[in-house]
Design a protein around this motif. Sequence first.
Motif, PDB file in Angstrom:
ATOM      1  N   ASN A 263    -109.030 -90.088  13.375  1.00 48.20           N
ATOM      2  CA  ASN A 263    -108.493 -91.438  13.179  1.00 48.20           C
ATOM      3  C   ASN A 263    -107.023 -91.512  13.593  1.00 48.20           C
ATOM      4  O   ASN A 263    -106.598 -92.461  14.255  1.00 48.20           O
TER       5      ASN A 263
ATOM      6  N   GLU B  86    -106.823 -91.351  17.393  1.00 47.61           N
ATOM      7  CA  GLU B  86    -107.258 -92.619  17.987  1.00 47.61           C
ATOM      8  C   GLU B  86    -106.187 -93.689  17.857  1.00 47.61           C
ATOM      9  O   GLU B  86    -105.875 -94.410  18.816  1.00 47.61           O
TER      10      GLU B  86
ATOM     11  N   ILE C  83    -107.841-101.057  15.078  1.00 43.11           N
ATOM     12  CA  ILE C  83    -109.185-100.545  14.774  1.00 43.11           C
ATOM     13  C   ILE C  83    -109.769-101.240  13.546  1.00 43.11           C
ATOM     14  O   ILE C  83    -110.980-101.492  13.463  1.00 43.11           O
TER      15      ILE C  83
ATOM     16  N   LEU D 172    -112.030-104.277  13.989  1.00 45.96           N
ATOM     17  CA  LEU D 172    -113.366-104.103  14.564  1.00 45.96           C
ATOM     18  C   LEU D 172    -114.389-103.884  13.454  1.00 45.96           C
ATOM     19  O   LEU D 172    -114.101-103.202  12.462  1.00 45.96           O
TER      20      LEU D 172
ATOM     21  N   ASP E  82    -117.135-102.183  11.286  1.00 49.21           N
ATOM     22  CA  ASP E  82    -117.390-100.753  11.098  1.00 49.21           C
ATOM     23  C   ASP E  82    -118.609-100.294  11.886  1.00 49.21           C
ATOM     24  O   ASP E  82    -118.645 -99.177  12.410  1.00 49.21           O
TER      25      ASP E  82
ATOM     26  N   VAL F  72    -117.649 -99.679  15.464  1.00 47.58           N
ATOM     27  CA  VAL F  72    -116.845 -98.462  15.566  1.00 47.58           C
ATOM     28  C   VAL F  72    -117.747 -97.238  15.508  1.00 47.58           C
ATOM     29  O   VAL F  72    -117.568 -96.272  16.264  1.00 47.58           O
ATOM     30  N   ASP F  73    -118.752 -97.264  14.617  1.00 49.09           N
ATOM     31  CA  ASP F  73    -119.690 -96.137  14.521  1.00 49.09           C
ATOM     32  C   ASP F  73    -120.480 -95.982  15.820  1.00 49.09           C
ATOM     33  O   ASP F  73    -120.717 -94.862  16.284  1.00 49.09           O
TER      34      ASP F  73
ATOM     35  N   ARG G 120    -118.341 -94.322  18.489  1.00 46.73           N
ATOM     36  CA  ARG G 120    -117.984 -92.919  18.258  1.00 46.73           C
ATOM     37  C   ARG G 120    -119.159 -91.959  18.447  1.00 46.73           C
ATOM     38  O   ARG G 120    -118.958 -90.748  18.461  1.00 46.73           O
TER      39      ARG G 120
ATOM     40  N   SER H 232    -122.614 -94.792  22.465  1.00 42.21           N
ATOM     41  CA  SER H 232    -121.342 -95.300  22.995  1.00 42.21           C
ATOM     42  C   SER H 232    -121.542 -95.996  24.343  1.00 42.21           C
ATOM     43  O   SER H 232    -120.751 -96.878  24.715  1.00 42.21           O
TER      44      SER H 232
ATOM     45  N   LEU I 251    -111.817-101.499  21.968  1.00 45.15           N
ATOM     46  CA  LEU I 251    -113.123-100.964  21.551  1.00 45.15           C
ATOM     47  C   LEU I 251    -113.647 -99.993  22.594  1.00 45.15           C
ATOM     48  O   LEU I 251    -114.185 -98.929  22.251  1.00 45.15           O
TER      49      LEU I 251
ATOM     50  N   LEU J   4    -111.851 -96.748  22.398  1.00 43.20           N
ATOM     51  CA  LEU J   4    -112.308 -95.990  21.238  1.00 43.20           C
ATOM     52  C   LEU J   4    -113.581 -95.213  21.562  1.00 43.20           C
ATOM     53  O   LEU J   4    -113.838 -94.150  20.976  1.00 43.20           O
TER      54      LEU J   4
END
Length: 616
Positions: free
Chosen positions: A110, A113, A380, A383, A385, A388-389, A392, A397, A444, A447
């Motif tokens: 984190n 990032e 972040i 965005l 959650d 984001v998951d 990652r 992705s 995004l 990320l």
Amino acid sequence: MNFYDHQDTARRRTGLLVFLFSLAVLIITGLVSVLSIGIYYSVTGEPFDERTAIIYALFCFAGVILVVAVSSMIRLYELSSHGGHGVAESIGGKLISSNTTNAKHRQLLNVVEEMAIASGIPVPPVYLLADERGINAFAAGMSIDDAVIGVTQGALDNFTRDELQGVIAHEFSHVLNGDMRLNTRLIGVLFGITCIAHLGHLVLDNTHHARSSSRSSSDSGKAFAVIMLIAIVCLILGWVGTLFGSMIKAAISRQREFLADASAVQFTRNDHGIAGALKKIGGHSSGSGLNAKASNQMSHMMFGQSQLSGFTGFFATHPPLEERIRRIEPNWDGSFAHSQQKVSAFGNEQVSGFASSTGSAPQETAATSTEMSEIGKQLISQLPDELVDIAREPYSSRFIALMLIFDGSDIQRKMIKGHVPMVSQAALLPWLDYHLPLHLRLPLLELAIPALKALSDGQKNRLCEVLRELSKTDDHYSLSEWCVINLVEKHLIGPFGTTRQNKSLKQLKDSVHWLLRELAWVTHSEQDGAERAFNTALTSLGFAETTLQDANNNWRLNRAMLETLLQLRPPHRRKFVKACRLAIESDGKITVAEGELYRVIACFLEVPEPPLTVTI
């Protein structure tokens, strides 16, 4: 601490030391040449001829320079070919998965990032030295795209988030200031000097064998004597040069550590973080020492001195902990005991991928008023959650890039559905209709870059092909599609970093004019405003003002022009990116489209730039 003063001091001293290093190379080369000529005339007894002596000296000088240059280039190739990943793995580093559920690993990722997105560089892969209990960290790689960050298990076990943030900011400073490239080049040149000594040793061995197997004569005896004495000179001066070169290299490394410490305070606006990290190293039983044998060769890349024995102050790659701490906290009491860390209290102001603002005038950069890491953190946090998951996880992705190309058409929906496995469709496809704020699109995507890099080469190439196919469905290659596709291809497809950077802006005048023209028309819809932005950018680069031509709007040609600018020297790349910014800011406001285009241009040319402030 006054971090700006400390940064200026460190840069000035680094420049002086680099000059001394270069001067030492020339002096050693000159001494080898002059002494070789002196030995020749002393041993042979021939009458001195000034013209002949100068010619011989020049040939000798050129020969020594050639040995240093060739051996240095070979060594540099070896170092650069492994990249940051190779360096991290050579000392036992293991890549931390971008979708890890380990709490400490997640916190580390984190922080990385947040810092990367706010500073305008690709989110670097992160490696863990799980077997190392000493407190340390490092940055490795030859370029921004190649950079990796590594930390030891000891650092993860002992640092608070503020301390970890300070150390990561320190390592990002090494990336942003080009310290990795500088250190690698110094290692290469130092190896070249060492090769002078190796050459002398090799000549001595061969001369001894040849002398013992040949018949003795007066002439041959003199020739062997000359060769042996010159070889001894090379041997002695080579090792003396290596000794002094190592001392200067270590001194340069110490100055870059001071610069990185000051930059870390600037980036985080929290001197307690990095100061606390240094105090914990001083109070830890293992300090910053590493067990890996290979760590000795990359000690200059570490946050703390990795080898705690066998070095003196002259050869230490890092300043004493006490001096580093006192520069950050002048009133430090000298105790290494853990002190209470200040926890930053951040406000709830809106910060976007381009630091959105409701004002009419853009700020200098978002990082001038808020901690860089906090900019990334707030970005972040905006965005969902779930997204984001998805970003990652290496497999899912890819959907992020597809989603950002999606224009709402049934054709594209069907194509994307065909590239999403049945088992993932229920979780992923509903996000196609999610209204993601425009200023969060590229953040995004950035990320998701570490997870996308974990794909195989075939998967990366296929993803890029699908993105290009999607962009062709409506026969209109839009700016937003261009930004997403080019950002993905820049990060995932390798050849861009191999271009020779040896051109000036004037040599690539046509490409400069072309891109600034297109940028001016993106920035303004009216002729007068666009021409003003265009000429503002041109004059900042030293070009004469000229009439602005109509926009081409062929973004595929714009990509070709951008690839041409990869040949620019690094200082000229930075000037061009600054000129792009001047064109964007010429009307006193920044749109999301302008911010995205600026972000991609800076990323493509490997010029780290914080997010622009977008006027909403």
